[in-house]
Design a protein around this motif. Structure first.
Motif, short mmCIF file in Angstrom:
data_model
loop_
_atom_site.label_atom_id
_atom_site.label_comp_id
_atom_site.label_asym_id
_atom_site.label_seq_id
_atom_site.Cartn_x
_atom_site.Cartn_y
_atom_site.Cartn_z
N ALA A 1 0.81 -1.23 0.00
CA ALA A 1 0.00 0.00 0.00
C ALA A 1 0.84 1.27 0.00
N PHE B 1 -12.44 -3.56 -14.07
CA PHE B 1 -12.72 -2.54 -13.05
C PHE B 1 -11.57 -2.47 -12.04
N PHE C 1 -9.11 3.02 -4.55
CA PHE C 1 -9.21 3.01 -3.09
C PHE C 1 -9.63 1.64 -2.56
N ILE C 2 -9.66 0.65 -3.45
CA ILE C 2 -10.04 -0.71 -3.04
C ILE C 2 -8.78 -1.57 -2.99
N GLU D 1 -22.56 12.32 -5.19
CA GLU D 1 -21.51 11.93 -6.12
C GLU D 1 -21.97 10.75 -6.99
N PRO E 1 -13.05 5.02 5.26
CA PRO E 1 -12.86 6.47 5.45
C PRO E 1 -12.95 7.21 4.11
N LEU F 1 -3.33 2.79 2.44
CA LEU F 1 -3.05 3.60 1.24
C LEU F 1 -2.76 5.07 1.57
N ARG G 1 -4.43 7.64 2.50
CA ARG G 1 -5.32 8.74 2.15
C ARG G 1 -6.75 8.33 2.45
N TYR G 2 -7.61 9.31 2.56
CA TYR G 2 -9.04 9.03 2.58
C TYR G 2 -9.49 8.76 1.15
N GLY G 3 -10.58 8.06 1.03
CA GLY G 3 -11.19 7.94 -0.28
C GLY G 3 -11.95 9.20 -0.60
N ASP G 4 -12.19 9.39 -1.88
CA ASP G 4 -13.02 10.49 -2.33
C ASP G 4 -14.42 9.91 -2.60
N ILE H 1 -16.07 10.02 -5.09
CA ILE H 1 -16.11 9.45 -6.44
C ILE H 1 -15.59 8.00 -6.44
N ASP H 2 -14.70 7.67 -5.51
CA ASP H 2 -14.21 6.29 -5.43
C ASP H 2 -15.37 5.32 -5.15
N TYR I 1 -17.76 5.14 -8.38
CA TYR I 1 -17.30 4.23 -9.44
C TYR I 1 -17.81 2.81 -9.20
N ALA I 2 -17.75 2.39 -7.94
CA ALA I 2 -18.22 1.03 -7.62
C ALA I 2 -19.74 0.94 -7.77
N ILE J 1 -14.60 -0.51 0.26
CA ILE J 1 -13.76 0.52 -0.39
C ILE J 1 -13.13 1.30 0.73
N ALA J 2 -11.95 0.89 1.13
CA ALA J 2 -11.46 1.37 2.41
C ALA J 2 -9.95 1.58 2.46
N GLY J 3 -9.31 1.59 1.32
CA GLY J 3 -7.88 1.91 1.31
C GLY J 3 -7.02 0.92 2.06
#
Lengths: 260, 261
Positions: free
Chosen positions: A182, A235, A243-244, B30, B196, B221, B223-226, B228-229, B232-233, B252-254
């Motif tokens: 990561a 995807f 972010f996944i 979003e 987050p 990762l 960072r926080y997700g946006d 938009i992340d 997309y899903a 979806i959690a980095g």
């Protein structure tokens, strides 16, 4: 509000994707699909003939690809394959660890050779294919690794303990790598396909047999198509899934609903 | 090999009608903007008419189609009325995103019945009766996509908001049960578990510095997700590209919440 401005689709333009076991079944569908989405594709397989056939389809559709022949059970061959891609295109952005074998063999009948062969390809092969692309991904601070596991890893499959075990190992490596990698923005996820209508299934059950099983056992009452696994891989290969990481996505028409 | 689907260049939503609850702000807004940009007509549901109208205006400004639906998802009669409004407008709802939710921190000992009820009414009853109102149409058309926005809190829990964690876990249970119940009509039901995400609410609560600090410390990762992340899903699960996926949850959690399968 958002940093990303890539709303039209999960495009892979400019990306380089390597798909192992891309000579048949789901790997072939993934290779063709990612090429259609704009990626240059490393088509890896143990069989040159099979890899060439996939490559021919990609080129016919106007895509760009490179045939890679190697035996994943031999780490040196993976290293050679990946180096060839990096030499040609300068990077590997996406690795789909798709190659794998399956066989039915009861626990009592299991011999060491069968056991070793299963783990050598499905686990060791996947490990060293990944090792061979990590250095470049770290240097570029980005990458996508997609491991094709199986519902067998989630709920077990009778009569193939070594297969189920090997796919369980793939899930655990997915989670471990997600955490390890990561910091370099490398995301690592797994896909667990359930009943998918590959050539192998058609040979084993016949279309009629598959249809019958679908009616009785699959909530959505059909097998999945290889391209449906490719959609999910596409995807997870795209910036849309940035972010996944560390996750396993099951795609099985509702047959296996477990875990979270 | 071969496939019936010939839609390979993108997960297009052309011609689809997508109904999103709580679409007046944050992730819901979003989701609405993204699916509209992919060709969907959007029913923008929110309890706050003004914020729903703002989302509609943003979609219209970008050339998309949307309209506002105002009501309280915790009231089943509102759910029914709102579903009818959407179906009257465009004749169908192809995808439902149960996104509306609330959050508060409240310790076990400080919990009052009213807080407990509100949490479950919005998340669980709200999703349940919105879904109930839209399923008949989906069954009649033999197709549909239901996407429940749960949370990593429903998987691994957080401290001091047990009612929120439990409500989100209930959504995961509904997701699995509905996936099995509705599969004969080709209706897919999946959940997304955001971790987050830097929504306006998160930014207000922690400030950007607080967000960056937590990201460095806790999120693999970093960072926080946006929002938009998450969108997309949602778009992927609303599209025909996910037709064979049902009963599943996508965190979806980095890299937080690496559990379960």
């Amino acid at each position: 509000m958002m940093a990303t401005d890539q709303r039209k689709s999960a495009r892979l333009d400019g990306k380089v994707a390597v798909i192992t076991g891309a000579g048949a079944g789901m790997g072939k569908a993934e290779a063709i699909f990612m090429a259609e989405r704009g990626a240059r594709v490393g088509v890896q397989d143990i069989s040159r003939e099979a890899a060439d056939a996939t490559a021919a389809e990609i080129r016919k559709a106007g895509g760009e690809c490179l045939v890679l022949v190697g035996d994943l059970a031999k780490p040196a061959e993976s290293a050679r394959n990946m180096a060839e891609v990096e030499a040609k295109w300068g990077a590997i952005d996406v690795l789909v660890n798709n190659a794998g074998i399956h066989e039915f063999k009861d626990s009592e009948q299991m011999d060491e050779a069968s056991f070793d062969r299963m783990f050598n390809i499905n686990v060791k092969g996947l490990f060293f294919a990944t090792q061979a692309v990590i250095k470049g991904m770290k240097a570029r601070n980005g990458g996508k690794i997609i491991n094709i596991a199986s519902t067998a890893a989630l709920v077990g499959q009778a009569g193939s303990p070594h297969y189920s075990g090997s796919k369980g190992a793939v899930l655990a490596m997915t989670k471990s790598w997600a955490k390890e990698l990561a910091p370099w923005k490398i995301t690592v996820n797994a896909i667990c396909p359930g009943p998918i209508m590959t050539d192998m299934v058609i040979r084993a059950r016949g279309i009629e047999g598959a249809k019958k099983r679908a009616e009785t056992e699959i909530p959505l009452r059909r097998y999945g198509e290889p391209v449906e696994v490719a959609y999910l891989a596409g995807f997870l290969a795209s910036a849309e899934s940035d972010f996944i990481t560390g996750q396993a996505m099951a795609i099985n028409g509702g047959t296996t609903i477990v875990g979270i | 090999m071969g496939t019936a689907i010939d839609n390979r260049t993108s997960a297009s939503l052309d011609g689809k009608v997508v109904y999103i609850t709580g679409a007046g702000a944050g992730m819901g807004r979003e989701d609405a903007l993204l699916v509209a940009s992919r060709g969907a007509r959007v029913a923008v549901q929110d309890i706050d008419g003004k914020s729903a109208e703002e989302t509609v205006a943003k979609i219209a400004a970008a050339g998309g189609q949307a309209f506002a639906i105002v009501g309280d998802v915790s009231k089943p009669e509102d759910c029914k009325r709102m579903a009818k409004e959407a179906e009257a407008k465009w004749g169908r709802v192809d995808a439902l995103v149960n996104n509306a939710g609330i959050h508060e921190r409240r310790d076990l000992e400080a919990m009052e019945e009213v807080h407990f009820d509100r949490m479950f009414d919005v998340h669980v009853k709200g999703s349940f009766f919105t879904t109930q109102a839209l399923v008949p149409g989906m069954k009649a058309r033999k197709a549909g996509k239901i996407i429940n926005i749960a949370s990593t809190a429903g998987m691994v829990a957080t401290v001091g908001d047990a009612h929120y964690c439990a409500a989100k876990a209930a959504l995961l249970g509904l997701t699995k049960s509905w996936a099995k119940e509705l599969a004969p009509w080709n209706i897919n039901v999946n959940a997304i578990c955001p971790g987050p995400i830097a929504t306006e609410l998160a930014v207000r609560n922690r400030g950007w510095d607080g967000i960056r600090e937590r990201a460095e410390r806790e999120i693999p990762l970093r960072r926080y997700g946006d929002p938009i992340d998450v969108a997309y899903a949602v778009a992927f699960l609303a599209s025909s590209e996910s037709d064979f996926i049902t009963g599943q949850s996508m965190p979806i959690a980095g890299g937080l919440a690496i559990v379960g399968i």
